[in-house]
Design a protein around this motif. Structure first.
Motif, PDB file in Angstrom:
ATOM      1  N   TYR A  26      10.068  49.234  61.997  1.00  0.00           N
ATOM      2  CA  TYR A  26       9.324  49.722  63.190  1.00  0.00           C
ATOM      3  C   TYR A  26      10.437  50.713  63.772  1.00  0.00           C
ATOM      4  O   TYR A  26      11.384  50.275  63.752  1.00  0.00           O
ATOM      5  N   MET A  28      10.884  53.149  67.560  1.00  0.00           N
ATOM      6  CA  MET A  28      10.355  53.837  68.953  1.00  0.00           C
ATOM      7  C   MET A  28      11.469  54.954  69.402  1.00  0.00           C
ATOM      8  O   MET A  28      12.657  54.663  69.182  1.00  0.00           O
ATOM      9  N   THR A  35       8.524  46.038  75.224  1.00  0.00           N
ATOM     10  CA  THR A  35       6.982  46.435  75.844  1.00  0.00           C
ATOM     11  C   THR A  35       6.946  47.841  75.396  1.00  0.00           C
ATOM     12  O   THR A  35       5.943  48.264  75.674  1.00  0.00           O
ATOM     13  N   THR A  37       6.294  51.487  73.109  1.00  0.00           N
ATOM     14  CA  THR A  37       5.113  51.861  72.052  1.00  0.00           C
ATOM     15  C   THR A  37       5.824  51.888  70.478  1.00  0.00           C
ATOM     16  O   THR A  37       6.698  52.851  70.254  1.00  0.00           O
ATOM     17  N   TRP A  38       5.947  50.957  69.797  1.00  0.00           N
ATOM     18  CA  TRP A  38       6.549  51.074  68.435  1.00  0.00           C
ATOM     19  C   TRP A  38       5.585  51.624  67.365  1.00  0.00           C
ATOM     20  O   TRP A  38       4.383  51.353  67.433  1.00  0.00           O
TER      21      TRP A  38
END
Length: 130
Positions: A26, A28, A35, A37-38
């Motif tokens: 992943y 971002m 917390t 948005t990945w």
């Protein structure tokens, strides 16, 4: 990165042998934030773990390159569904003339549960200039 780079492979250290071990990758934009948005970039099936502590390099033909634009901080999160990924204690800043990697947080077992500060990923990124 000071220049746009393309991550062409990733390496991990695992605590076991086995076949078809999935590694999810992943990213971002920005610094690591549990917390945030990945974006799931890919899942790579590691054909065989080489044993405890051995560095496994994901072959380039099994990895979809990830571009990191110049001047844009990009966070990476690696996930395995079992506790196979080895991490080390400490905090590290690793750099060369093109890129700086800051490492110092780990999460326990699955995606974004207990954050462990001062644990670093124990692998490597391979990159080339775009």
């Amino acid at each position: 990165a000071n220049e746009t780079v393309k991550i062409t492979s990733i390496s991990v250290r695992m605590n076991r042998t086995g076949h078809g071990i999935p590694l999810e990758i992943y990213t971002m934009k920005g610094s690591y934030d549990i917390t945030g948005t990945w974006i799931h970039r890919q899942t790579v099936n590691i054909p065989e773990g080489l044993g405890e502590g051995a560095l496994y390099v994901v072959p380039r033909d099994h990895f979809s390159p990830i571009e990191v634009p110049a001047g844009i901080r990009t966070a990476f999160h690696l996930k395995m569904m079992e506790e196979n990924l080895l991490v080390g204690e400490g905090f590290g800043v690793f750099r060369d003339e093109i890129m700086t990697i800051e490492a110092g947080e780990s999460v326990d077992h699955f995606f974004f549960h207990d954050v462990k500060e001062d644990y670093i990923w124990n692998g490597a990124l391979t990159y080339e200039l775009v």
